[in-house]
Design an enzyme around this catalytic site. Structure first.
Site, PDB file in Angstrom:
ATOM      1  N   PRO A 180       0.827  -1.209   0.000  1.00 17.10           N
ATOM      2  CA  PRO A 180       0.000   0.000   0.000  1.00 17.10           C
ATOM      3  C   PRO A 180       0.863   1.262   0.000  1.00 17.10           C
ATOM      4  CG  PRO A 180      -0.008  -1.030   2.156  1.00 17.10           C
ATOM      5  CD  PRO A 180       0.688  -1.983   1.252  1.00 17.10           C
ATOM      6  N   GLY A 184       7.065   2.773   2.327  1.00 18.59           N
ATOM      7  CA  GLY A 184       8.511   2.891   2.133  1.00 18.59           C
ATOM      8  C   GLY A 184       9.065   2.159   0.940  1.00 18.59           C
ATOM      9  N   SER A 233     -12.824 -14.109  -0.597  1.00 18.35           N
ATOM     10  CA  SER A 233     -12.389 -14.339   0.787  1.00 18.35           C
ATOM     11  C   SER A 233     -13.438 -13.971   1.832  1.00 18.35           C
ATOM     12  CB  SER A 233     -11.090 -13.580   1.068  1.00 18.35           C
ATOM     13  OG  SER A 233     -11.308 -12.193   0.966  1.00 18.35           O
ATOM     14  N   LYS A 282      -4.471  -8.184   6.304  1.00 21.14           N
ATOM     15  CA  LYS A 282      -5.766  -8.340   6.970  1.00 21.14           C
ATOM     16  C   LYS A 282      -5.593  -8.348   8.494  1.00 21.14           C
ATOM     17  CE  LYS A 282      -7.866 -10.874   3.117  1.00 21.14           C
ATOM     18  NZ  LYS A 282      -8.409 -12.150   2.641  1.00 21.14           N
TER      19      LYS A 282
END
Length: 794
Positions: A369, A373, A700, A743
């Site tokens: 995401p 970094g 999922s 998650k």
């Protein structure tokens, strides 16, 4: 010739005394003709031709008067009243029906009475006698006219020698003024005014003014001509000097100041590089053309830029710096918190490189995401490897020429990003960071992702051919690092060429550590504050993560720190009594109670934590390109048309998964006698996932939706602080999922204590750091009934 002149003189002399009282008037379209002038005159009008022939056959006199405003059909009223009486000396018929007459103008006249207004125009005339002033002033004016006119004639090539002789031989002042007025370049209306002036002195004064104007015009003309001649001579001089200089340079092989020419410089550099084969042949050809080109040609610049690029590229292998693994580890640890998998992979790569003594590059894809970094770690890798670093982004790129360059035939063409990077870094084994590879798109200009396939393929990049360079260049020693937020939009062939390393989001405790070690010191310096001038309590840093910056990365967290420091700086600058500003030197400690003052109302609070506190609700875990997230799934039933209603912008895969979950739950409650089959025929079940503007997809959430349906049908709430993830099959099997770490981070952020996961994902728990798993109870399951037992206690 002399007999004709004698005849003309014999006819002119008595003509002045024998002028008729009535004259046939001929309209003159051009300039007026002054008395005492011999001049040809072409007559084209049929009426005028008849009038002239009639006058020629009688006494031979006509009157010439200028037209006021030129038009086709003129009458006597359209002519000036003052004109010139002339005697026709000779007449020649023209092939087109017109006539050419040779006239001698005799005297001024003024129309006194109109006899015939239209053609042939006839008028009674009054002959104007000159008002001669044989005074000293007139003689002075005569001398001035001749003297000034002599200057004009000498500077104007249009004045013939015959004109000069005639002017000198005229002894009458009035005739001198008339002769000069007729040859000067004066407006015809001004000439008409001179013609109408019978006072000789006034006429001469007018003519003298026009001579002065002509002289001024000639001076300006001469000045302009002189400037033009100077420019032409200068350009010619520069051309010859340039040609001489070029010959000298060719003879000496150097510039005039002693330095080598561009050709000599390029030739020396190319010889030093010792090219062979295709490269040598191509460059020899370009050099040969370059030596014959004129520097003023546009093609010269194009070829020069090409040769400059070729000679500045790092064709020879760069010297390898000695690798020190401990130093590399220290650099990676000091500059980045966490990211253990990435650090481990880099150290492994350096170890193999040191052992094998191989300079071949490698390809990594860092996926995660925003704000975790990915880009900054590329710089740390280059620093750890003692290599130059070059970064470019391909986000939004839709032209393959950005990667492979433009052909040199186009104006403004340039090499692609790969060759540009090699030129800038001056090394053939740098670290290249290609940012945002998941955001490229194809267009009419080509597909950049397809161009990257050649760049990243070890079998092809040993002879990478840029469109601008059009020569094979070995880029196999380059260490490529690619970054992306998701792998979904990256072509499979591109993924096959690289090693994928997933970077998950940070939990709150990790954000606190990153803030302490990196964000706060960096931002203090940015805002002009001293190192320990602002201190934060751990509770304050944790509260920023929980209530102001809950995203996966630390970019928004850094913005909050920057916001606090800006307000502190503003507060420190105070105004003294004398009106001057001063900076207070004091240390400030930020506790959690101070955050409202600096950051305002929290963006997140406990009310935004998702809870399944009523029947028909359950919490699922999802993974997106922005990191992990929690999903609150809701279901209600109401009487009406039978079936399942889905809302919340679900994708096709999620819709299929919801149908499987619904069918399993319906079968279960019917078999257990909890609901009658007729109930489903009389009621609609509505399943909704909030945040409807956000697209959702994937299998999922299968067990979460099954739990939601069963909670609704049983009218029971699930266990508190419970979340789950897992794909559901039609037979009730729980299948593995991806993105477990992301998650888990999202669950921890949402105060989840227990997570139900597929048993097949147990091995993924080993890759999740202990500080992330701390405080969470993982419940592995393989069947949906195990899920219901944990969630609903059945």
């Amino acid at each position: 010739m002399s007999s004709i002149d004698d005849d003309i003189i014999n006819t002119i002399v008595p003509g002045d005394q024998m002028l008729p009282e009535k004259l046939t008037i001929i309209p003159l379209q051009g300039r007026p003709i002054f008395p005492g002038i011999f001049s040809p005159l072409i007559i084209n009008s049929e009426e005028d031709v008849k009038a002239v022939e009639e006058a020629y056959n009688k006494e031979g006199f006509i009157g010439i008067s200028m037209v006021k405003n030129e038009k086709e059909n003129t009458s006597l009223s359209d002519l000036y009243t003052v004109g010139t009486a002339a005697r026709i000396l000779k007449k020649i018929n023209l092939p087109d029906g017109g006539i050419n007459i040779f006239i001698s103008t005799v005297k001024r006249f003024k129309v006194s009475k109109i006899i015939n207004l239209s053609a042939p125009m006839v008028a009674a005339v009054e002959y104007l006698e000159e008002e001669e002033n044989n005074t000293f002033e007139v003689r002075a004016l005569t001398r001035a006219l001749i003297s000034e006119m002599k200057e004009v004639s000498e500077n104007n090539p249009l004045f013939t020698e015959e004109m000069r002789m005639n002017m000198v031989n005229i002894d009458n002042p009035g005739k001198i003024a008339d002769f000069i007025a007729s040859i000067l370049n004066v407006d015809k209306k001004e000439q008409q005014k001179i013609l109408e002036t019978v006072n000789v002195r006034s006429r001469m004064e007018q003519v003298l003014v026009f001579i002065k104007k002509e002289q001024e015009l000639l001076r300006v003309q001469k000045k302009i001509q002189s400037e033009i001649n100077d420019k032409v001579q200068k350009n010619q001089r520069e051309f010859f000097l340039r040609e001489e200089l070029k010959a000298i340079q060719e003879e000496l092989g150097e510039n005039i100041d002693g330095s080598a020419t561009d050709y000599q410089k390029f030739k020396a550099k190319i010889e030093e590089l010792n090219f062979e084969g295709e490269i040598k042949e191509s460059l020899d050809s370009e050099l040969s053309k370059f030596s014959l080109m004129d520097p003023n040609y546009s093609e010269y610049i194009v070829t020069r830029n090409f040769l400059e690029l070729v000679t500045s590229l790092p064709w020879k292998k760069s010297e390898e710096e000695p690798l020190e693994l401990n130093k590399a580890k220290t650099i990676l640890e000091n500059e980045h918190f966490g990211l253990e998998e990435v650090k481990k992979r880099i150290i492994e790569y350096l170890a193999v490189r040191k052992m094998k003594k191989d300079s071949k590059g490698s390809i990594l894809i860092l996926v995660g995401p925003p704000g975790v970094g990915k880009t900054s770690i590329g710089k740390s890798i280059a620093k750890a490897m003692n290599k130059p670093f070059y970064r470019f982004s391909v986000g939004g790129m839709h032209d393959e020429s950005e990667i492979k360059g433009h052909r040199r035939t186009y104006i403004g063409s340039m090499p692609g990003k790969i060759i540009q990077g090699l030129k800038i870094t001056k090394s053939n084994s740098p670290v290249f960071l290609i940012d945002e590879v998941d955001k490229m798109s194809a267009s009419a200009q080509g597909d950049p992702s397809a161009a990257l396939l050649e760049v990243l393929d070890p079998e092809q990049n040993v002879s990478f051919r840029d469109n601008y360079l059009d020569l094979p260049f070995d880029i196999s020693n380059v260490f490529f690092i690619l970054t992306a937020n998701t792998l979904d939009t990256i072509p499979s062939p591109l993924l096959d060429r690289a090693e994928i390393i997933q970077l998950s989001g940070y939990i709150d405790q990790e954000k606190v550590e990153i803030a302490k070690k990196y964000l706060i010191p960096k931002n203090l310096e940015k805002n002009g504050l001293k190192k320990n001038q602002v201190k934060y309590t751990k509770a304050a840093l944790l509260k920023i993560a929980e209530e102001y910056a809950r995203e996966s990365g630390v970019r928004h967290y850094e913005k909050q720190i920057d916001k606090i420091h800006r307000k502190i700086v503003t507060d420190l600058i105070t105004q003294s009594e004398d009106g001057k500003e001063a900076v207070k030197a004091e240390t400030i400690t930020i506790d959690q109670e101070d955050l409202y003052k600096y950051l305002g109302k929290p963006d997140f609070d406990e009310s935004q934590i998702k809870t399944a506190d009523q029947s028909g609700t359950a919490i699922g875990l999802a993974w997106t390109s922005m990191g992990g997230d929690t999903l609150l799934i809701e279901a209600v039933s109401f009487s009406g048309k039978s079936g399942l209603l889905l809302t919340g912008q679900m994708g096709d895969v999620m819709k299929e998964s919801s149908q499987i979950a619904f069918n399993w739950a319906r079968k279960y409650v019917i078999e257990k006698g909890i609901k009658e089959a007729s109930w489903f025929e009389e009621n609609t079940v509505h399943l909704h996932i909030p945040e409807g503007a956000t697209p959702k997809d994937g299998p999922s959430a299968g067990i979460t939706m099954a739990t939601t349906f069963l909670s609704l049908f049983l009218n029971k709430t699930i266990k508190p602080h419970l979340a789950m993830t897992g794909e559901l099959s039609l037979t009730g099997q729980v299948l593995p999922i991806g993105g477990l770490r992301e998650k888990t981070v999202a669950a921890k952020r949402n105060k989840i204590k227990t997570i139900i996961i597929p048993k097949a994902n147990l091995h993924d728990l080993e890759e999740i750091p202990e500080n992330v798993k701390k405080g969470i109870n993982f419940m592995p399951v393989s069947n949906v009934m195990e899920v219901m037992k944990i969630a609903l206690g059945i």
